[in-house]
Design an enzyme around this catalytic site. Sequence first.
Site, PDB file in Angstrom:
ATOM      1  N   ASP A 219      -6.900 -29.784  14.207  1.00 46.83           N
ATOM      2  CA  ASP A 219      -5.991 -30.786  14.771  1.00 46.83           C
ATOM      3  C   ASP A 219      -4.549 -30.411  14.411  1.00 46.83           C
ATOM      4  OD1 ASP A 219      -6.434 -34.007  15.767  1.00 46.83           O
ATOM      5  OD2 ASP A 219      -4.446 -33.399  15.067  1.00 46.83           O
TER       6      ASP A 219
ATOM      7  N   HIS B 246     -14.769 -30.949  31.485  1.00 44.30           N
ATOM      8  CA  HIS B 246     -13.862 -32.074  31.298  1.00 44.30           C
ATOM      9  C   HIS B 246     -14.547 -33.406  31.585  1.00 44.30           C
ATOM     10  CE1 HIS B 246      -9.906 -34.143  31.311  1.00 44.30           C
ATOM     11  NE2 HIS B 246     -10.546 -34.949  32.140  1.00 44.30           N
TER      12      HIS B 246
ATOM     13  N   GLY C 155      -7.420 -46.245  20.763  1.00 48.02           N
ATOM     14  CA  GLY C 155      -6.327 -45.365  20.343  1.00 48.02           C
ATOM     15  C   GLY C 155      -6.439 -43.950  20.880  1.00 48.02           C
TER      16      GLY C 155
ATOM     17  N   HIS D 271     -13.467 -36.195  16.396  1.00 49.87           N
ATOM     18  CA  HIS D 271     -12.717 -35.774  15.216  1.00 49.87           C
ATOM     19  C   HIS D 271     -13.717 -35.576  14.079  1.00 49.87           C
ATOM     20  CE1 HIS D 271      -8.689 -37.270  16.709  1.00 49.87           C
ATOM     21  NE2 HIS D 271      -9.506 -37.970  17.481  1.00 49.87           N
TER      22      HIS D 271
ATOM     23  N   HIS E  87      -9.625 -36.292  27.228  1.00 47.71           N
ATOM     24  CA  HIS E  87     -10.683 -35.270  27.366  1.00 47.71           C
ATOM     25  C   HIS E  87     -11.613 -35.524  26.184  1.00 47.71           C
ATOM     26  CE1 HIS E  87     -11.881 -30.838  28.265  1.00 47.71           C
ATOM     27  NE2 HIS E  87     -12.696 -31.271  27.306  1.00 47.71           N
TER      28      HIS E  87
ATOM     29  N   ASN F 136     -12.523 -41.719  19.692  1.00 52.59           N
ATOM     30  CA  ASN F 136     -11.680 -42.803  20.185  1.00 52.59           C
ATOM     31  C   ASN F 136     -11.818 -42.886  21.699  1.00 52.59           C
ATOM     32  OD1 ASN F 136     -10.558 -43.289  17.574  1.00 52.59           O
ATOM     33  ND2 ASN F 136      -9.167 -41.576  17.854  1.00 52.59           N
TER      34      ASN F 136
ATOM     35  N   THR G 291      -5.588 -40.786  22.766  1.00 54.42           N
ATOM     36  CA  THR G 291      -4.318 -40.260  23.305  1.00 54.42           C
ATOM     37  C   THR G 291      -4.532 -39.052  24.206  1.00 54.42           C
ATOM     38  OG1 THR G 291      -3.956 -38.909  21.330  1.00 54.42           O
ATOM     39  CG2 THR G 291      -2.961 -41.097  21.353  1.00 54.42           C
TER      40      THR G 291
ATOM     41  N   HIS H 257     -13.576 -35.935  23.027  1.00 51.56           N
ATOM     42  CA  HIS H 257     -13.539 -35.130  21.800  1.00 51.56           C
ATOM     43  C   HIS H 257     -13.969 -35.962  20.608  1.00 51.56           C
ATOM     44  CE1 HIS H 257      -9.587 -37.058  22.280  1.00 51.56           C
ATOM     45  NE2 HIS H 257      -9.529 -37.099  20.954  1.00 51.56           N
TER      46      HIS H 257
ATOM     47  N   CYS I 149      -4.395 -31.354  31.607  1.00 48.30           N
ATOM     48  CA  CYS I 149      -5.118 -31.824  30.420  1.00 48.30           C
ATOM     49  C   CYS I 149      -4.877 -30.836  29.268  1.00 48.30           C
ATOM     50  CB  CYS I 149      -6.608 -31.954  30.730  1.00 48.30           C
ATOM     51  SG  CYS I 149      -7.620 -32.232  29.253  1.00 48.30           S
TER      52      CYS I 149
HETATM   53  P1  5GP Z   1      -7.194 -39.059  20.114  1.00 48.79           P
HETATM   54  O1  5GP Z   1      -6.054 -39.913  19.648  1.00 48.79           O
HETATM   55  O2  5GP Z   1      -7.146 -38.872  21.606  1.00 48.79           O
HETATM   56  O3  5GP Z   1      -8.513 -39.501  19.621  1.00 48.79           O
HETATM   57  O4  5GP Z   1      -6.984 -37.655  19.425  1.00 48.79           O
HETATM   58  C1  5GP Z   1      -6.200 -36.638  19.949  1.00 48.79           C
HETATM   59  C2  5GP Z   1      -5.941 -35.655  18.832  1.00 48.79           C
HETATM   60  O5  5GP Z   1      -5.494 -34.456  19.392  1.00 48.79           O
HETATM   61  C3  5GP Z   1      -4.876 -36.115  17.836  1.00 48.79           C
HETATM   62  O6  5GP Z   1      -5.416 -36.134  16.522  1.00 48.79           O
HETATM   63  C4  5GP Z   1      -3.766 -35.085  17.990  1.00 48.79           C
HETATM   64  O7  5GP Z   1      -3.139 -34.767  16.765  1.00 48.79           O
HETATM   65  C5  5GP Z   1      -4.504 -33.906  18.581  1.00 48.79           C
HETATM   66  N1  5GP Z   1      -3.682 -33.057  19.434  1.00 48.79           N
HETATM   67  C6  5GP Z   1      -2.859 -33.471  20.436  1.00 48.79           C
HETATM   68  N2  5GP Z   1      -2.296 -32.398  21.033  1.00 48.79           N
HETATM   69  C7  5GP Z   1      -2.774 -31.299  20.395  1.00 48.79           C
HETATM   70  C8  5GP Z   1      -2.550 -29.902  20.563  1.00 48.79           C
HETATM   71  O8  5GP Z   1      -1.793 -29.447  21.429  1.00 48.79           O
HETATM   72  N3  5GP Z   1      -3.219 -29.075  19.726  1.00 48.79           N
HETATM   73  C9  5GP Z   1      -4.071 -29.546  18.760  1.00 48.79           C
HETATM   74  N4  5GP Z   1      -4.680 -28.634  17.995  1.00 48.79           N
HETATM   75  N5  5GP Z   1      -4.312 -30.853  18.579  1.00 48.79           N
HETATM   76  C10 5GP Z   1      -3.662 -31.719  19.376  1.00 48.79           C
HETATM   77 ZN    ZN Z   2      -9.643 -31.609  30.010  1.00 49.79          ZN
END
Ligand code: 5GP
Ligand code: ZN
Length: 114
Positions: free
Chosen positions: A30, A46, A93, A102, A98, A87, A95, A100, A4
Amino acid sequence: MSGCIFCRILNKELPSTVVYEDENVMAIKDIKPQAPVHVIIFPRKHFTGMMDFDLQDKALSIALINAIQKVAEVTGIAEGGFRVINNWGKNGGQTVPHLHYHVLGGADLGEKIV
Ligand code: 5GP
Ligand code: ZN
């Protein structure tokens, strides 16, 4: 959880720019910001995402909201306003599996949320 991305960031196996952290949560910039301020807040524990979060964990629920306030304060977006997004799953959406939030701000984000 091994593999993860956010757990690896928590374990310092991957680099990140920390904006705020405490015993329950971490907040980092981010890597691909969608606004002048774009911070991701996640629990040290987690959870795959919103739908498997343990609601019995009251302390963590409060810690996540507290972290949103702290991030807004230290990044200077509290007064101007900001947006919080979570998300979940494929249609949401998500990705990174874990949980989180924004936190986006630093500019007028308009009325649309997508
Ligand atoms: P999700 O699409 O899951 O809601 O958001 C995942 C976010 O994590 C995305 O905005 C992406 O840019 C960010 N992200 C993915 N990998 C990394 C990373 O290795 N470091 C940081 N700081 N952000 C990441
Ligand atoms: Zn995790």
